[in-house]
Design an enzyme around this catalytic site. Structure first.
Site, PDB file in Angstrom:
ATOM      1  N   HIS B 141      93.921  55.560  10.845  1.00  0.00           N
ATOM      2  CA  HIS B 141      94.055  55.449   9.369  1.00  0.00           C
ATOM      3  C   HIS B 141      95.530  54.672   9.249  1.00  0.00           C
ATOM      4  CE1 HIS B 141      94.391  57.216   5.049  1.00  0.00           C
ATOM      5  NE2 HIS B 141      93.834  55.934   4.750  1.00  0.00           N
ATOM      6  N   CYS B 165      98.043  64.060   7.671  1.00  0.00           N
ATOM      7  CA  CYS B 165      98.358  63.174   6.611  1.00  0.00           C
ATOM      8  C   CYS B 165      97.063  63.167   5.576  1.00  0.00           C
ATOM      9  CB  CYS B 165      98.618  61.528   7.151  1.00  0.00           C
ATOM     10  SG  CYS B 165     100.361  61.918   8.262  1.00  0.00           S
ATOM     11  N   HIS B 166      96.082  62.533   5.996  1.00  0.00           N
ATOM     12  CA  HIS B 166      94.950  62.449   5.116  1.00  0.00           C
ATOM     13  C   HIS B 166      93.553  63.038   5.548  1.00  0.00           C
ATOM     14  CE1 HIS B 166      97.964  59.149   4.656  1.00  0.00           C
ATOM     15  NE2 HIS B 166      97.910  59.638   3.446  1.00  0.00           N
ATOM     16  N   GLY B 167      93.553  63.978   6.680  1.00  0.00           N
ATOM     17  CA  GLY B 167      92.460  64.579   6.715  1.00  0.00           C
ATOM     18  C   GLY B 167      91.488  64.020   7.699  1.00  0.00           C
TER      19      GLY B 167
END
Lengths: 350, 201
Positions: B141, B165-167
């Site tokens: 990502h 960070c963003h799953g």
């Protein structure tokens, strides 16, 4: 500024911009239609060359700063890293180092041009003073840049130049020592000295660029002097700056760049001292210690005067006297062309 | 000529029949200047590329003899974390059981295989050494390092790695199973020199 604006905005956007920030008008009036004496010779092209050199030094300098490490134990190695590992590092460093020499060469020619043709006389005193200020800033910047290599010559140059201030001990005991320790950030030249030299070496060129803007501003109020030293009487004796002087300056710049390139590619170390490829050693001064060629006259003053305080005073005085030249010279004739006796003295001085 | 001409109106030579010759000179000079400017600019930009000393860090050798089944280590290669996991039987079976259609990214992203190879478990694991998974431990990502190397880490719903960070979630073969990451974690070029030694790069 000094001549009526002849810029006519044509497109809608130019009119809109001109009413808000007339930057195009200023550029047009100052660098395209600016009335310039028709009889300027090639000695007048060095102003443009100096602008090029300043830009070249700032561009290569910013790039070198991306790889240089200002730490006493790593500075020398990081310079060698630039020379060996960094892509084009050798070219960037040689361009910057030789560039300093070429910058001074052009600046000295520019200064002597001003002295020869009386460009320092009224109404151009401020212009001249700003020029001397730029020269002073250049000397400081070049010295600090030279020190960053942290080779033997760098280290001992820093030691000697900072110790100039210790001569103040002979005026007020203790003052010089105190001042020198403040400059060093210690009891000898070391890491703290290097980082502050680095910081200021990065700052000063931008101050120079600012003073250059003032220098050009001060030039464009009275306009250029010319080889006869006689004021331009009418517009018929002038030409628009573009294309006449952009072309002449451009041609001179190409010739200068060829000389510059010859040094960079064929003799990059000719103007430097080989001892600066020895890492700094605080326990041993190099046997043959001399500054770069562009500081030799000042070095000669120090050697010639057998007294510490007066030697330093002579060194500083040699530059400071330039500030007062407009008033020291009382002759009403500007150009040396018409001052035969001064002409002899001038060339003897050079 | 009138005495009051301003310099801007000063006549610029306008010999009509001379124009084409003038244009040739102007275009030639301008062209040379442009080429020179480009040549001057190139070193100023290229100097930011990885230098010779950075390129010399191109390979890393890792000793795996102390790595028990179920353990994982992280080593550094070109400044990046390399995840090496000695997978358990259960983890291998889970990796094999996933149908390719369930994957967000059906491509193996394995530098040792031809481009576009399917993301089967066998194509992700070591060649003939399916217990070993060697991959660049960087979430595809935006570059964070996913959790899942240490025994106590949360490994996400698929038993592999979880990016804090963003799953994003990865399975036991390092394949992305839950966004926003778009691709499986990359497999670097590597080779086993012996049963206990691997050379990355």
């Amino acid at each position: 500024m000094a001549h009526p604006s002849s810029y006519e905005p044509t497109t809608g956007f130019e009119k809109w911009l001109d009413a808000r920030l007339p930057v195009v008008r200023v550029m047009s009036d100052q660098f395209i239609t600016f009335p310039t004496p028709r009889n300027l010779n090639y000695w007048w092209t060095f102003g443009g060359i100096l602008v090029f050199m300043l830009i070249s030094q700032i561009a290569t300098g910013i790039v070198l700063a991306m790889h240089y490490i200002p730490a006493a134990d790593r500075a020398f190695d990081s310079v060698e890293h630039i020379m060996r590992d960094v892509n084009w590092g050798w070219l960037l460093r040689y361009t910057h180092a030789v560039g300093a020499s070429m910058f001074f060469l052009a600046a000295y020619i520019h200064t002597f041009r001003g002295l020869y043709y009386g460009s320092y006389k009224a109404p151009r005193e401020i212009l001249w003073i700003l020029g001397v200020l730029i020269l002073l800033l250049m000397i400081a910047t070049a010295f600090m840049g030279y020190s960053l290599v942290w080779g033997q010559m760098s280290f001992w140059a820093v030691t000697v130049i900072t110790n100039l201030f210790s001569s103040l001990d002979l005026v007020i005991p203790g003052l010089g020592t105190q001042l020198v320790q403040w400059i060093w950030g210690g009891f000898s030249v070391g890491g703290p000295t290097l980082t502050r030299l680095y910081s200021l070496h990065y700052l000063f060129p931008f101050i120079i660029a600012g003073v250059v803007v003032l220098h050009i501003w001060a030039l464009h109020i009275p306009g250029n002097n010319n080889p006869t030293g006689i004021d331009v009487k009418s517009a018929r004796e002038t030409l628009p700056f573009h294309p006449y002087y952009t072309m002449k300056d451009g041609f001179a710049l190409v010739l200068f760049a060829i000389l510059f390139a010859l040094f960079v590619f064929y003799a990059p170390n000719m103007l430097g001292h080989p001892d600066n490829y020895i890492p700094a050693n605080p326990l041993q001064t190099p046997q043959h210690i001399v500054p770069e060629w562009y500081f030799l006259p000042f070095y000669a003053i120090l050697r010639a005067i057998p007294n510490k305080l007066f030697g330093v005073a002579g060194l500083i005085g040699a530059i400071v006297v330039l500030f007062f030249v407009p008033w020291l010279d009382t002759s009403r004739v500007r150009s040396t062309r018409y001052r035969p006796i001064y002409k002899w003295f001038f060339w003897a001085f050079v | 000529m009138a005495e009051d001409v301003t310099p801007a109106q000063f006549p610029i030579p306008q010999d009509e029949d001379d124009h084409s010759r003038r244009d040739v000179i102007m275009i030639a000079a301008g062209g040379f200047a442009a080429v020179g400017f480009g040549l001057g600019l190139w070193p100023l930009l290229d100097q930011m590329n990885p230098d010779q000393s950075a390129l010399s860090f191109a390979t890393t050798e890792v000793d795996l003899s102390h790595l028990e089944v179920g353990q994982a280590i992280t080593v550094m290669w070109r400044g990046k974390p390399i995840f090496i996991r000695h997978r358990t039987e259960k983890e291998i079976e889970e990796g094999k059981a996933v149908p390719l259609d369930d994957l967000i990214d059906p491509i193996a992203r394995n530098a040792n295989l031809p481009e576009g190879a399917p993301a089967t478990d066998a194509n992700r694991a070591g060649k003939d050494r399916e217990a070993w998974l060697v991959m660049i431990g960087i979430c595809t990502h935006l570059g964070c390092i996913p959790k899942g190397q240490s025994p106590g880490d949360y490994k996400g719903n698929y038993g592999g790695w979880f990016c804090p960070c963003h799953g994003s979630q990865y399975d036991t073969a390092g394949r992305v199973r839950h966004g926003p990451a778009p691709q499986n974690m990359y497999i670097p070029p590597y080779a086993f020199l012996s049963d206990t030694k691997v050379k990355i790069g």
